[in-house]
Structure formats: C-alpha cells, structure tokens
Design an enzyme around this catalytic site. Structure first.
Site, PDB file in Angstrom:
ATOM      1  N   TRP A 101     -24.514  -3.264  48.601  1.00 50.56           N
ATOM      2  CA  TRP A 101     -24.023  -4.410  48.297  1.00 50.56           C
ATOM      3  C   TRP A 101     -25.327  -4.838  47.188  1.00 50.56           C
ATOM      4  O   TRP A 101     -26.301  -4.756  48.108  1.00 50.56           O
ATOM      5  CB  TRP A 101     -23.658  -5.664  48.583  1.00 50.56           C
ATOM      6  N   ASP A 104     -28.865 -11.142  43.701  1.00 47.70           N
ATOM      7  CA  ASP A 104     -30.512 -11.754  43.130  1.00 47.70           C
ATOM      8  C   ASP A 104     -31.266 -10.622  43.028  1.00 47.70           C
ATOM      9  O   ASP A 104     -31.378 -10.166  44.319  1.00 47.70           O
ATOM     10  CB  ASP A 104     -30.850 -12.986  43.628  1.00 47.70           C
ATOM     11  N   GLN A 120     -32.099  -8.583  46.360  1.00 48.66           N
ATOM     12  CA  GLN A 120     -30.794  -8.757  47.857  1.00 48.66           C
ATOM     13  C   GLN A 120     -29.833  -7.922  48.435  1.00 48.66           C
ATOM     14  O   GLN A 120     -29.391  -7.193  46.722  1.00 48.66           O
ATOM     15  CB  GLN A 120     -29.896 -10.617  47.323  1.00 48.66           C
ATOM     16  N   TRP A 128     -20.595  -9.024  50.220  1.00 51.44           N
ATOM     17  CA  TRP A 128     -21.778  -9.986  50.182  1.00 51.44           C
ATOM     18  C   TRP A 128     -21.839 -10.192  51.727  1.00 51.44           C
ATOM     19  O   TRP A 128     -20.927 -10.786  52.801  1.00 51.44           O
ATOM     20  CB  TRP A 128     -21.851 -11.481  49.811  1.00 51.44           C
ATOM     21  N   SER A 161     -33.184 -15.210  48.810  1.00 53.05           N
ATOM     22  CA  SER A 161     -33.818 -14.580  47.849  1.00 53.05           C
ATOM     23  C   SER A 161     -35.265 -15.242  47.854  1.00 53.05           C
ATOM     24  O   SER A 161     -35.477 -16.391  48.516  1.00 53.05           O
ATOM     25  CB  SER A 161     -33.259 -14.920  46.408  1.00 53.05           C
ATOM     26  N   ARG A 221     -33.441 -23.342  49.391  1.00 54.21           N
ATOM     27  CA  ARG A 221     -33.966 -21.975  49.070  1.00 54.21           C
ATOM     28  C   ARG A 221     -34.841 -21.146  47.952  1.00 54.21           C
ATOM     29  O   ARG A 221     -35.135 -22.643  47.500  1.00 54.21           O
ATOM     30  CB  ARG A 221     -32.881 -21.417  49.373  1.00 54.21           C
ATOM     31  N   ASP A 222     -34.355 -20.533  48.184  1.00 56.87           N
ATOM     32  CA  ASP A 222     -35.006 -19.286  47.018  1.00 56.87           C
ATOM     33  C   ASP A 222     -36.940 -19.869  46.477  1.00 56.87           C
ATOM     34  O   ASP A 222     -36.662 -19.789  45.269  1.00 56.87           O
ATOM     35  CB  ASP A 222     -33.813 -18.908  45.935  1.00 56.87           C
ATOM     36  N   GLU A 273     -29.802 -22.824  41.985  1.00 54.96           N
ATOM     37  CA  GLU A 273     -30.477 -21.957  42.682  1.00 54.96           C
ATOM     38  C   GLU A 273     -31.686 -21.054  41.850  1.00 54.96           C
ATOM     39  O   GLU A 273     -31.922 -20.646  41.076  1.00 54.96           O
ATOM     40  CB  GLU A 273     -29.444 -20.393  43.373  1.00 54.96           C
ATOM     41  N   TRP A 359     -20.510 -15.304  40.274  1.00 51.07           N
ATOM     42  CA  TRP A 359     -20.206 -15.620  42.208  1.00 51.07           C
ATOM     43  C   TRP A 359     -18.503 -15.375  41.819  1.00 51.07           C
ATOM     44  O   TRP A 359     -17.372 -15.098  43.312  1.00 51.07           O
ATOM     45  CB  TRP A 359     -20.902 -16.645  42.610  1.00 51.07           C
TER      46      TRP A 359
HETATM   47  C1  FRU Z   1     -28.419 -16.838  44.445  1.00 48.63           C
HETATM   48  C2  FRU Z   1     -28.653 -16.671  46.133  1.00 48.63           C
HETATM   49  C3  FRU Z   1     -29.152 -17.909  46.283  1.00 48.63           C
HETATM   50  C4  FRU Z   1     -29.082 -17.081  47.723  1.00 48.63           C
HETATM   51  C5  FRU Z   1     -29.453 -15.709  47.451  1.00 48.63           C
HETATM   52  C6  FRU Z   1     -27.744 -15.293  49.003  1.00 48.63           C
HETATM   53  O1  FRU Z   1     -27.123 -15.881  44.283  1.00 48.63           O
HETATM   54  O2  FRU Z   1     -26.894 -17.510  46.314  1.00 48.63           O
HETATM   55  O3  FRU Z   1     -29.586 -18.682  46.307  1.00 48.63           O
HETATM   56  O4  FRU Z   1     -31.259 -16.478  48.295  1.00 48.63           O
HETATM   57  O5  FRU Z   1     -28.147 -15.460  46.330  1.00 48.63           O
HETATM   58  O6  FRU Z   1     -27.947 -14.063  48.888  1.00 48.63           O
END
Ligand code: FRU
Length: 555
Positions: A101, A104, A120, A128, A161, A221-222, A273, A359
């Site tokens: 899989w 990002d 990812q 996921w 991410s 995050r990210d 995100e 998503w």
């Molecule tokens: C965006 C996200 C990010 C996170 C990652 C997890 O697609 O939700 O915010 O870090 O994917 O896989």
C-alpha cells in the site's frame, strides 16, 4: 513458528479476503517487527516482503495474536530477491512498488543528482496499516527504483507523513550535509520525530532524543520543514486539527511556536493535513509570493480529499493570506491529495507530487498487489488573472523527453472516430495526448475516450459556463464505492482557443489545460485500454486544429 534466516528476504503469503491479525517477529526476547496482516494458506493474492539481511544465520520466532494455529500451514518463503507482482491496472508512467500500500509522498528531497521519494507505505498488505516510509529514487523523475522501507515503526509509533531537508551548514550537529527527515510518530498520540542520514539519504538513524515536539492536540502531524533565508531560521509547518501551526528553530531540534493560521480561511470541510510552504515566482514579473499548501480531508470540491492553497506573505513568523474570501484548489479532480514539493530541488524549481487517490475509496480501489500511485511530477509557478494570483500546475519538463519522435501532429475532424492504437502503434494503455481546439460558434465542445467494451471517459468544455468537465461515470469498474462514479468540473478562462494535455496511464487520467492554468486528476479502471477517441461540438462548430498522441518511451 521458528525460522532460521538463510536468504535476504522473507516472503509472507497474503490472502486479501482474510482477517487482519497482528503478527510479530522476535529475535530472542526482542520484538523486531510487528505487522497487521492477513496471511494466506490455500489462497494467496501476493507476497508481502520483509528484508531480513541483518538476521542472516539467526533463528527468529514468529508469533501471532491468534496463537500457533494461525501460523500452521503458512508457507513463509525465503528468497534471494523481492517478488514481482503485476496487475492489469498497474501504471507504467507512475511509480508503484511491486507490492503493498502507498499513500502520501513524504520527505521529497534532491541530493547530489538524485531525487528521493519517500512515501507512506505498508509492505505487508494493500490496505492502510503498519505505516512506514517506503523509499524510491530517480534521476529523471520518471524511472524509479524501489528500495523498500527507509524508516520503520518503533516504540513511539508508526511513521506518518513528513519531510526532509539537507542540513548543509550542520546546524543540527549530525554532520555537514546530513539529510534530516521529520515525521510524525503516531500511536494513541501524535508527536514529531526526526531521523538523519549521513549517506545522502540511503539509510537513516533515528535521533536518540525523539520526540522533538509534542502537543495535547489529537491531530498534530505531517511536519514540513523549510529554510527561511531572510531570518536565517528553519521553519516547521504542522497540520493541527483544522489549522496550521508555524514553528521556528536554529538547530532543527528545538522548536518555538511562532503563529497559527487557518481560522476563517479557505475550506474547512475536514481535517487539514500535509502542509507545504514555498515562495513562487509570478510569471511575467520579477515578483514572488508565498504559497501555503493545505491538504484537506474531507471537504474537497467533489467530496473527500483535495489540495487547497493560500497565496500571501510570510515573514518567518506569520503567513498572511492576501485573499481570505477566495478558496483556491490546486487540482479539480477527485484523486489528487497530500501534495508536497521537493526540498533542495535544482535551479530553484518547485516540483510537486500528489497521491493519486481519495480517502473516500482509497482502500477499495480494485487493485490487489499494489494500491495507489502518486501523480506525475508537476512544476509549480504563479499567474495572475483578474487581479487574483493562482498556482499554475505544469507537467514537469522531464515528461517531454519521453515523447516518441515518430508521433505525428494532425488536424482532426469532429464527429469521426479515430483509433489510437493505430496512431500509436501500441496498445499498452499509456500515452500522452496534446490538442488545440479552436471554437467557432459552439456551446459545448467535447470528446469521448473509449474502448471496445463501451467503457468511456467523456471530457468537454462548456463555453458559456467557462468550465471543463471530466465524466468517469461509465469509465469501467466503478461499483466498488458509491463515491467513485463522479463528474468533476474546473473553471476555465474565456477565449476561443483551448489547449489540453492528457496523461493516460492505464488507470489514471491527468488533464492540464491552457499551459497548466487548471489541472484535473482522476482514477479510472477500464477492463481494457481506451483506444479510440471521437470529438463532437454542440450548438455550432469548432476545429481541432492540432492533435498528437504520443507513445511514451518507458522502460
Ligand atoms: C494524509 C494522512 C496524513 C498522515 C498519513 C497517514 O493522507 O492522513 O495526515 O500523516 O496520511 O498515513
């Protein structure tokens, strides 16, 4: 189950229809790997792979949360190479790992002539789960070599991410030119961590004092880290709930909160995100403006995930959006998310990459061995229209080099069907089309791309409404999600001449209009390639003054 490692790779048989179970690998008392996976016995969809080089000759113990019985009859293979799995929808122009899989793009960084793309990655299944950073490299942004996992889960959590920078002046003290990765460690809380590479991004060591930044916020995050030349500081932008937080640092380890951005700005249909912050030139001028890229899920213009952006100023502390009343989208399709740009790109280029999915249905798209690819690379700049500044999204110039020299430009007749296989002398389902249409007095001008099964994608300009539409409701397999059969619409500027570039790659269509003034990215799952095209005009006539379908030189 005990295994004495005799080969470089362990292949885990995966049955996608089975139940997901936690499986752990132990070296003595030490748990060295944990994965949620559905192992297959009679039925095997593909092999997930685990690189076991560092345990060669050792005896490892494999246990499952369901006990010994779950592993009875599971044939974990020992092999010298990675498995090669294929599937009819697998793109040729876009990178996909052999199995597993992808979501990002992460840590995009250019070092010493090499483009690194981390992403990812779940190496053990095509859903996921088990997030780590997969790693691929390229020298031309088109041909990618996959290197497996670069950063794997640990006691702080899975690896979400983030971004990479090159620390040229050794501000962090890991060494001159260290490549430093920033990512979110995700468990029941989200914290920021770092890892560093002293071999140009090939291998990473996690920083011993992780995490480097924590919060009481659940969605935190990210991290996107950039160098801000004017203040001579590092800047980190983080997505926090429905806002961005901006931090600064002198040494990449200690971070100070400078400001927050987001309230009352742009679309807020879901969580924010994967931020990016960059300064871009405005075409035709000497000026530059700052752009804050903000991916949003859900709340996109056609449901689910999408990339919005803000244009304004940034002084090292605060980003100010110059047009708070306008929402701006970087791409008008349904499958363009988590867009970020390369750090340290050559010649000051802003090269962006998005994840080509949404998503709403990312876990359900009808592929098996791999799930999801990233977009083609796109160069970003700015243009101004009616007093407003927008991002222009152009396919990266590297893509031009793929065009087969034998492809011929021709004029096309409206109301006739043309066979693309014949023009291309190829039926692989991967090609680029470039066309110019001149309107005389039509209301709607469009065309269908279709195959012998009657599966089609229709695209059309509505001249009165000044829109470009892509309709994938009859594009092939659409039944896996109620959100998939969709019609997406982009605003276009007026004018009688329309230029369009399309990249068709088995299971995706990326459209770029008027030199990148709009972009639209959509997945499609036809049972055979679209190999015919026919044009139409309603309410008047038009001329397709030039049309070229290019075979692409791909390995
Ligand atoms: C965006 C996200 C990010 C996170 C990652 C997890 O697609 O939700 O915010 O870090 O994917 O896989």
């Amino acid at each position: 189950m005990d295994i004495t490692v005799s080969e470089k790779y362990l292949w885990f048989p995966v049955d996608m229809s089975g139940e997901m179970v936690w499986v752990s690998v132990y070296d003595g008392d030490q748990k060295i790997q944990e994965m949620k996976v559905s192992l297959g016995k009679e039925h095997i969809d593909f092999y997930g792979v685990w690189k076991a080089t560092e345990y060669l000759g050792k005896e490892l113990r494999i246990v499952s949360e369901k006990g010994e019985e779950y592993l009875d009859g599971v044939d974990i293979r020992q092999e010298k190479t990675r498995p090669q799995n294929d599937y009819p929808y697998r793109p040729r122009l876009h990178y996909t790992p052999a199995y597993g899989w992808v979501n990002d793009p992460n840590g995009l960084v250019y070092v010493d002539g090499v483009y690194h793309m981390f992403h990812q990655y779940n190496p053990y299944s095509t859903e996921w789960q088990n997030m780590s950073w997969g790693h691929a490299t390229s020298t031309d942004l088109v041909t990618w070599e996959h290197h497996g996992d670069a950063i794997s889960p640990d006691a702080l959590g899975t690896i979400f991410s983030g971004s990479c920078v090159v620390d040229k002046d050794n501000t962090a003290g890991f060494g001159d030119g260290a490549v430093i990765a920033f990512y979110t460690s995700a468990s029941d809380r989200q914290v920021q961590s770092m890892a560093y590479s002293l071999d140009n991004g090939k291998t990473f060591k996690k920083y011993a004092r992780n995490p480097i930044l924590t919060s009481t916020q659940r969605d935190f995050r990210d991290p996107k880290v950039i160098w801000h030349e004017d203040t001579k500081k590092w800047i980190m932008v983080l997505a926090v709930g429905q806002e961005m937080e901006i931090y600064s640092s002198a040494d990449l380890k200690n971070w100070t909160l400078e400001s927050k951005f987001g309230e009352g700005q742009g679309a807020h249909g879901g969580v924010w995100e994967c931020p990016d912050l960059l300064e871009l030139p405005i075409e035709g001028t000497e000026l530059k403006k700052w752009v804050l890229v903000c991916n949003l899920n859900p709340g996109g213009p056609f449901g689910g995930s999408a990339t919005q952006y803000f244009v304004g100023t940034f002084d090292g502390k605060r980003f100010v959006n110059e047009s708070p009343a306008v929402t701006k989208w970087m791409d008008w399709g349904k499958d363009h998310y988590a867009t970020v740009t390369w750090s340290n790109a050559p010649a000051g280029r802003a090269i962006a990459l998005a994840w080509m999915s949404n998503w709403q249905y990312a876990n359900d798209v009808p592929t098996r061995q791999y799930r999801s690819a990233n977009s083609v690379p796109r160069d970003l700049s700015l243009y101004t229209s009616e007093g407003e500044t927008y991002v222009k999204v152009t396919p990266s110039p590297e893509l031009l080099k793929l065009r087969d020299k034998g492809s011929k430009k021709r004029a096309f007749k409206v109301d006739r069907t043309y066979n693309l296989d014949k023009l291309l002398n190829d039926n692989s389902g991967t090609y680029e089309i470039e066309m110019t249409i001149k309107n005389k007095d039509a209301d709607v001008i469009g065309f269908q791309l279709f195959n012998s099964k009657g599966e089609e994608v229709e695209m059309y300009y509505n001249l009165a409404e000044k829109t470009f539409t892509m309709d994938r409701t009859k594009s092939g397999e659409v039944s896996f999600s109620k959100d998939f059969p969709a019609v997406t619409v982009a605003p276009v500027e007026g004018g009688n001449e329309m230029k369009l570039r399309l990249f068709v790659d088995k299971s995706s269509i990326e459209a770029f209009g008027n030199d990148g003034r709009f972009a639209m990215t959509n997945l499609v799952f036809p049972s055979e390639p679209y190999n015919r095209i026919s044009f139409y005009a309603k309410g008047g006539s038009c001329n397709v003054t030039s049309f070229t379908v290019y075979k692409l030189g791909l390995k």
